[in-house]
Design an enzyme around this catalytic site. Structure first.
Site, short mmCIF file in Angstrom:
data_model
loop_
_atom_site.label_atom_id
_atom_site.label_comp_id
_atom_site.label_asym_id
_atom_site.label_seq_id
_atom_site.Cartn_x
_atom_site.Cartn_y
_atom_site.Cartn_z
CD GLU A 49 -1.22 -2.32 2.20
OE1 GLU A 49 -1.97 -2.95 2.96
OE2 GLU A 49 0.01 -2.55 2.09
CB CYS A 81 -0.74 -0.09 5.62
SG CYS A 81 0.86 -0.83 5.22
CB ALA A 151 10.48 -35.35 -11.53
CB SER A 165 17.07 -40.99 -11.05
OG SER A 165 18.18 -40.35 -10.42
CG ASP A 197 20.20 -37.59 -6.93
OD1 ASP A 197 20.61 -38.58 -7.56
OD2 ASP A 197 19.01 -37.41 -6.64
CG LEU A 201 19.35 -29.41 -2.26
CD1 LEU A 201 19.22 -29.83 -0.81
CD2 LEU A 201 18.19 -29.93 -3.08
CD GLU A 291 13.70 -29.53 -4.70
OE1 GLU A 291 14.80 -30.08 -4.96
OE2 GLU A 291 13.37 -28.44 -5.17
N GLY A 293 14.14 -37.74 -1.03
CA GLY A 293 13.68 -38.78 -1.91
C GLY A 293 12.44 -39.51 -1.41
CG LEU A 297 8.88 -37.19 -1.31
CD1 LEU A 297 8.99 -37.49 -2.80
CD2 LEU A 297 8.11 -35.90 -1.10
#
Length: 367
Positions: A49, A81, A151, A165, A197, A201, A291, A293, A297
């Protein structure tokens, strides 16, 4: 022109730079012309604002403000504000939604109305809510908003039976995935991803150069196995390694390499992710992009920690019972126990990959 639509676009430009403050956009209009616009700057700097008012200069009298979130009415790092809006002579304010922050939560709206300003709430509320979904959750719960991203092939694999991969998705998909990092306070992976990997990051631009502002990189490493020679330590930004009980010599080696090491309680020898999320919430980490592995997850899904899932699907079939699944862990015993998604969107992007985004249904609303 839809001025709130423009304000929302401005708010998107602020994502990833304002935490723990919300990303807000504002447009100031007079006699059908835009006289000022802006979005929230970094913490301690001008709110949206104020940017719009400053840009408008001496034209603000009898103008209308479109803002994506209720203006603050309290003294924080910056003055309220609402005071600036009143002093500018603005006569009408359109807010997309109210701010649930206990210090605001309708008080900004009330202060403007008490000053004789007409206030309307609800224009494009759903879109404004999605832009600030992390801020809204963090404000209400003190916990970070968690997005699980991975992915996979069409059959849900993230690697072949030999562990290969690179790469399931193409360059366009990887660029898109990297762009996500810039919108989050933290990036999280498991130790398996680090060992396999050796990722950096970091959030990077189209020239593959690190951006000036980097998200916190969190490694869930229950046994302190992160190599001190990992690529992580060669990149800018903070690193947090979440461990269980490990030798102090190992802690000192990781800290010497540039990481902050924090010990957490464990469940079956693995860092208790719920305690980790509480810790990150306490340090005002409002959003986390997980992300992988597959093991990490799997735990996130098992404990129902994810607020959002983003899946990059590649047009390929890997096959094989020993190929690496995208989601590890034990999984559901029954179909009725499976995590179901709602508010699903599909994006078909360059390179033929498909991006599926969805939000987990609450357990008591699943079919």
């Amino acid at each position: 022109m839809n001025y709130m639509r423009l304000a929302l676009d401005l708010a998107k430009d602020a994502l990833g730079t304002t935490s723990p403050n919300p990303a807000v956009g504002a447009v100031l209009v007079k006699s059908g012309h835009i006289i000022g616009k802006g979005y929230t700057q970094k913490p301690g700097q001008a709110h949206a604002e104020i940017c719009a008012i400053n840009q408008a200069g001496n034209q603000t009298e009898n103008s209308t403000l479109y803002v994506t979130l209720e203006p603050c009415s309290h003294h924080g790092r910056t003055p309220p504000c609402t005071s600036a809006i009143i002093q500018a002579g603005i006569t009408k304010v359109h807010m997309a939604l109210l701010d649930p922050n206990p210090l605001i939560n309708g008080l900004g709206k009330k202060e403007l109305e008490n000053a004789g300003i007409a206030v309307a709430v609800g224009d494009r509320e759903e879109e404004a809510t999605q832009i600030n979904e992390a801020y809204l959750k963090f404000t209400r719960t003190g916990l970070p908003f968690i997005t699980a991203k991975y992915a996979a092939s069409l059959d849900g694999k993230i690697g072949t039976r030999t562990g290969d991969s690179h790469w399931i998705t193409g360059n366009a998909a990887r660029r898109k995935a990297n762009q996500l990092r810039d919108k989050y306070d933290a990036i999280m992976v498991g130790i398996g991803t680090v060992l396999k990997d050796d990722p950096r990051l970091t959030a990077r631009n189209d020239q593959n150069l690190p951006l000036p502002q980097q998200p916190l990189r969190v490694i869930v490493d229950s046994n302190g196995r992160t190599p001190t020679t990992a690529n992580l330590f060669e990149e800018p930004g903070e690193i947090l390694i979440a461990t269980g009980p490990i030798e102090q010599s190992r802690v000192k080696a990781l800290e010497k390499s540039g990481a902050t090491v924090v010990e957490f309680p464990t469940l079956s020898g693995v860092v208790d992710l719920r305690e980790l999320m509480r810790f990150l919430g306490h340090r005002q980490t409002t959003s986390i992009l997980i992300e992988g592995g597959g093991g990490l997850l799997g735990s996130v899904i098992e404990y129902r920690l994810a607020d959002k899932l983003v899946v990059f699907l590649a047009p390929m079939i890997i096959g094989g019972v020993n190929a690496i699944p995208s989601i590890g862990g034990l999984g559901s015993e029954k179909i009725s126990d499976s995590l179901r998604l709602e508010r699903i969107t599909f994006q078909h992007e360059e390179g033929d990959h498909l991006i599926i985004t969805g939000y987990p249904k609450k357990k008591d609303t699943q079919d």
